[in-house]
Structure formats: C-alpha cells, structure tokens
Design a protein around this motif. Sequence first.
Motif, PDB file in Angstrom:
ATOM      1  N   PHE A  64     -17.058   6.272   3.716  1.00 29.81           N
ATOM      2  CA  PHE A  64     -16.776   7.681   3.443  1.00 29.81           C
ATOM      3  C   PHE A  64     -15.598   8.188   4.264  1.00 29.81           C
ATOM      4  O   PHE A  64     -14.691   8.854   3.729  1.00 29.81           O
ATOM      5  CB  PHE A  64     -18.011   8.540   3.728  1.00 29.81           C
ATOM      6  CG  PHE A  64     -17.790  10.014   3.497  1.00 29.81           C
ATOM      7  CD1 PHE A  64     -17.830  10.534   2.210  1.00 29.81           C
ATOM      8  CD2 PHE A  64     -17.517  10.870   4.558  1.00 29.81           C
ATOM      9  CE1 PHE A  64     -17.605  11.890   1.984  1.00 29.81           C
ATOM     10  CE2 PHE A  64     -17.293  12.218   4.338  1.00 29.81           C
ATOM     11  CZ  PHE A  64     -17.335  12.728   3.050  1.00 29.81           C
ATOM     12  N   SER A  65     -15.598   7.913   5.556  1.00 28.68           N
ATOM     13  CA  SER A  65     -14.550   8.456   6.417  1.00 28.68           C
ATOM     14  C   SER A  65     -13.187   7.866   6.083  1.00 28.68           C
ATOM     15  O   SER A  65     -12.184   8.596   6.045  1.00 28.68           O
ATOM     16  CB  SER A  65     -14.888   8.216   7.891  1.00 28.68           C
ATOM     17  OG  SER A  65     -14.995   6.827   8.166  1.00 28.68           O
ATOM     18  N   VAL A  69     -10.001  10.173   4.759  1.00 29.03           N
ATOM     19  CA  VAL A  69      -8.718  10.352   5.453  1.00 29.03           C
ATOM     20  C   VAL A  69      -7.566   9.738   4.652  1.00 29.03           C
ATOM     21  O   VAL A  69      -6.467  10.315   4.607  1.00 29.03           O
ATOM     22  CB  VAL A  69      -8.768   9.781   6.883  1.00 29.03           C
ATOM     23  CG1 VAL A  69      -9.780  10.534   7.731  1.00 29.03           C
ATOM     24  CG2 VAL A  69      -9.042   8.285   6.901  1.00 29.03           C
ATOM     25  N   THR A  70      -7.789   8.599   4.024  1.00 25.87           N
ATOM     26  CA  THR A  70      -6.695   8.013   3.235  1.00 25.87           C
ATOM     27  C   THR A  70      -6.489   8.800   1.943  1.00 25.87           C
ATOM     28  O   THR A  70      -5.356   8.945   1.477  1.00 25.87           O
ATOM     29  CB  THR A  70      -6.959   6.536   2.915  1.00 25.87           C
ATOM     30  OG1 THR A  70      -8.208   6.384   2.229  1.00 25.87           O
ATOM     31  CG2 THR A  70      -6.989   5.707   4.188  1.00 25.87           C
ATOM     32  N   GLY A  71      -7.578   9.326   1.364  1.00 23.48           N
ATOM     33  CA  GLY A  71      -7.446  10.159   0.170  1.00 23.48           C
ATOM     34  C   GLY A  71      -6.676  11.429   0.459  1.00 23.48           C
ATOM     35  O   GLY A  71      -5.827  11.854  -0.339  1.00 23.48           O
ATOM     36  N   LEU A  72      -6.942  12.056   1.613  1.00 21.51           N
ATOM     37  CA  LEU A  72      -6.174  13.238   2.005  1.00 21.51           C
ATOM     38  C   LEU A  72      -4.723  12.864   2.293  1.00 21.51           C
ATOM     39  O   LEU A  72      -3.808  13.653   2.032  1.00 21.51           O
ATOM     40  CB  LEU A  72      -6.815  13.892   3.230  1.00 21.51           C
ATOM     41  CG  LEU A  72      -8.143  14.617   2.978  1.00 21.51           C
ATOM     42  CD1 LEU A  72      -8.798  15.019   4.283  1.00 21.51           C
ATOM     43  CD2 LEU A  72      -7.941  15.841   2.074  1.00 21.51           C
ATOM     44  N   MET A 103      -2.082   3.713   4.124  1.00 21.66           N
ATOM     45  CA  MET A 103      -3.297   2.917   4.277  1.00 21.66           C
ATOM     46  C   MET A 103      -4.090   2.807   2.977  1.00 21.66           C
ATOM     47  O   MET A 103      -4.916   1.916   2.823  1.00 21.66           O
ATOM     48  CB  MET A 103      -4.197   3.527   5.358  1.00 21.66           C
ATOM     49  CG  MET A 103      -3.707   3.345   6.772  1.00 21.66           C
ATOM     50  SD  MET A 103      -4.888   4.068   7.948  1.00 21.66           S
ATOM     51  CE  MET A 103      -4.044   3.745   9.497  1.00 21.66           C
ATOM     52  N   ALA A 104      -3.832   3.719   2.031  1.00 17.91           N
ATOM     53  CA  ALA A 104      -4.552   3.694   0.754  1.00 17.91           C
ATOM     54  C   ALA A 104      -4.161   2.499  -0.100  1.00 17.91           C
ATOM     55  O   ALA A 104      -4.855   2.170  -1.062  1.00 17.91           O
ATOM     56  CB  ALA A 104      -4.317   4.989  -0.012  1.00 17.91           C
ATOM     57  N   GLY A 105      -3.029   1.866   0.195  1.00 18.85           N
ATOM     58  CA  GLY A 105      -2.615   0.686  -0.553  1.00 18.85           C
ATOM     59  C   GLY A 105      -2.068   0.985  -1.933  1.00 18.85           C
ATOM     60  O   GLY A 105      -2.147   0.133  -2.827  1.00 18.85           O
ATOM     61  N   GLN A 106      -1.481   2.169  -2.109  1.00 19.52           N
ATOM     62  CA  GLN A 106      -0.951   2.540  -3.417  1.00 19.52           C
ATOM     63  C   GLN A 106       0.569   2.527  -3.467  1.00 19.52           C
ATOM     64  O   GLN A 106       1.168   3.068  -4.390  1.00 19.52           O
ATOM     65  CB  GLN A 106      -1.489   3.923  -3.806  1.00 19.52           C
ATOM     66  CG  GLN A 106      -2.990   3.914  -3.987  1.00 19.52           C
ATOM     67  CD  GLN A 106      -3.529   5.247  -4.453  1.00 19.52           C
ATOM     68  OE1 GLN A 106      -2.792   6.120  -4.873  1.00 19.52           O
ATOM     69  NE2 GLN A 106      -4.846   5.400  -4.376  1.00 19.52           N
ATOM     70  N   GLY A 107       1.181   1.886  -2.478  1.00 19.25           N
ATOM     71  CA  GLY A 107       2.624   1.791  -2.431  1.00 19.25           C
ATOM     72  C   GLY A 107       3.188   2.555  -1.261  1.00 19.25           C
ATOM     73  O   GLY A 107       2.552   3.474  -0.729  1.00 19.25           O
ATOM     74  N   VAL A 256     -14.633  14.904  -5.580  1.00 21.14           N
ATOM     75  CA  VAL A 256     -14.382  13.481  -5.405  1.00 21.14           C
ATOM     76  C   VAL A 256     -12.896  13.153  -5.506  1.00 21.14           C
ATOM     77  O   VAL A 256     -12.420  12.162  -4.934  1.00 21.14           O
ATOM     78  CB  VAL A 256     -15.209  12.650  -6.408  1.00 21.14           C
ATOM     79  CG1 VAL A 256     -14.638  12.726  -7.806  1.00 21.14           C
ATOM     80  CG2 VAL A 256     -15.310  11.191  -5.957  1.00 21.14           C
ATOM     81  N   THR A 257     -12.134  13.980  -6.212  1.00 21.90           N
ATOM     82  CA  THR A 257     -10.684  13.771  -6.307  1.00 21.90           C
ATOM     83  C   THR A 257      -9.923  14.594  -5.277  1.00 21.90           C
ATOM     84  O   THR A 257      -8.691  14.596  -5.279  1.00 21.90           O
ATOM     85  CB  THR A 257     -10.164  14.145  -7.711  1.00 21.90           C
ATOM     86  OG1 THR A 257     -10.406  15.544  -7.946  1.00 21.90           O
ATOM     87  CG2 THR A 257     -10.831  13.318  -8.794  1.00 21.90           C
ATOM     88  N   LEU A 258     -10.641  15.315  -4.418  1.00 20.97           N
ATOM     89  CA  LEU A 258     -10.038  16.152  -3.375  1.00 20.97           C
ATOM     90  C   LEU A 258      -9.122  17.228  -3.959  1.00 20.97           C
ATOM     91  O   LEU A 258      -8.143  17.633  -3.353  1.00 20.97           O
ATOM     92  CB  LEU A 258      -9.277  15.283  -2.369  1.00 20.97           C
ATOM     93  CG  LEU A 258     -10.126  14.191  -1.694  1.00 20.97           C
ATOM     94  CD1 LEU A 258      -9.269  13.308  -0.795  1.00 20.97           C
ATOM     95  CD2 LEU A 258     -11.266  14.809  -0.891  1.00 20.97           C
TER      96      LEU A 258
END
Length: 325
Positions: A64-65, A69-72, A103-107, A256-258
């Motif tokens: 969750f954490s 943080v990576t989603g934000l 860190m999200a690994g999306q580029g 869930v999508t922030l």
Amino acid sequence: MAEQSDSSGEKAEPRRKTISSPYIHRLQRRHFLLFDILPIVGTAGAFAFLTVHPFGVTEFVLLFSMWLVTGLGVTVGYHRLFTHRTFSAVPWVAGVLAVLGSMAGQGGVVSWVALHRRHHEYSDREGDPHSPNLSGGGLLGTLRGLAHSHFLWMRRHEYPNVVHYAPDLIKDRALVRIARLYYYWVALGLFIPMVIGGLVSLSWSGAVSGLLWGGLVRIFVLEHIVWAINSFLHMFGTRSYVSRENSHNSGLFALVTLGESWHNNHHAFPESPSFGLDWYRLDPGFWLIKFLEICGLASDLKIPSTTRIAAKRISGKSGPVGNAA
C-alpha cells in the motif's frame, strides 16, 4: 510550428515530432519486458511464494505505501507538475516527485512527459500513441483497441522528440540528471521494500516477500490502474464537459486512481491541478498539492474560473460548479 532557417538563409526542414529507429525500438522492447511483462511474472510468483512466506501486515503495508507514494509521484509529479505545469513547486519537492514517479517503472520523466503531451495533441486521432478508438468498429475493433491502448502499444511506437515536446524539461539540469538515473530509481523502489521486509522478519523469505509485494506486485497494480485510464476511460464512463476527444469520467475509481479517473474533466481543463474540479469529487492528487501549498512548498495553482468551468459544461449536466479549492 515555424520553419527554421540555416546559416545560408534557406529554410531548414521543420523539426521532426517523432523519432523511429531500430535502436529506439530495441530500448522499447527491453523496457516492455522489464517493466511490463516482469511485474506480471512477479505477481504470479508472489502468490506462489505464499506457500513459503504468508501475506501479512508487513506485506500489506509495503504494497500500500509503495503504491501510494509512487502513484502520487506519477499523478502529482509526472502528470500535473511536469507535463501540464498546473502548479509550481520548490526544487527539492519537484525532485522528490520526479524520483517517486521514476520508481513506478513507467519510463523516465522526460520521456513520459513527451509521450503524454503528444497524447494530448493528437488525442483519439492518428498520432495518439495509445488511443483505443483507432482500431476499427464492432466488437473485434473494440477489443483490439482496448488491448492496444492498455498494454500492447508500449512494445513498439514512434518516440516523441523530446526537443519538440519537452524543451522546458531538458533545460532543467537537475531534472535531466534524475531522468538519466531512471533505472537506478526503479531498482531503489525494489530495494527499499526488500530491505524492510527482511529487517522486519529477520529472514531471507521476508526479504523476498517484501521485494515481491512491495516491488513487483506494486508496479503491476499501479501500471494497470494508469493504463486503464488510457484504455477504458477513452471508451466508457460519463462526460460532464466539452472536449474534442473521447475522454470519460468514472467516479467509482477516483480513490484508487488518486483522482486520475476524472479524465474528461482533465482533458477539458488540462491546465488545472484539480481533476475533480468540485470539492465533493475525490481527488487525492489535488489534496497533496493543496497540502504542499499550505506548507509553502507549492504555488501558482492554475484553477479554472467558475465562469470557464460553467461554459464548458455539457448541456443537461447538473451539479454545483466551484473552484475545487
């Protein structure tokens, strides 16, 4: 875009908006395998590893954490700050957001921004890198479009020229340094939950479990949430505001999508740091921006006026119009 002139006074060729080469396509395939396919394998491995190390409080907290943080980092940093410049942030906050988004690994941040700016320029038209609406009609065309926009487009695509789409970012030396360390930031995002999992459990199995749930499963969950906005929300949902492409809202997935699931709102007002626009529409990304503003770490929030919001509202849509403050 105006044509450039060379030293002889003759008109030079216009700058290319996209770049395509075998080298770039090899890099895209490598990224696709490492950060799109591997998290799927890792998620399957995490469930298999439950026979060795059960899913507990530590795994939940790490999942969750790290997702939060990576989603934000993606929605507030990559998207609202760096792509659309919807607010300004002090340099160290911008740097932290760029690292968390990486860190999200999306580029890397510069590439991500260039791709997303091209998406807005050509949204749901030829040139959009991930539209679900360009694959033909009927059920087969719909399924083909969803598969392309959700996942498959990342295997190989024209690379947006960052000189054209992100000139502001490549002038920012600190941000460019962060972008160049992209793979190290992704590795750090895997290393942190692995170390915490190992320290909490004092076992190798706890370290592996932390890596799986706080690392690979977290990447898998976050990336599919983001991709669903590209795919499903360009086909299904509600539309509150006039916009030229096929974007939709879905309040059911706002948390869930922030806040990213207010996608029609975003395309109608891309300069707005608030995607919900109204106070009652849940938008955690905007909550963080407002918190940073209160702390003096963010400023120049470009909230659209109530008049402009009302002018773009689709006829027959009711509800209060506010500054989303």
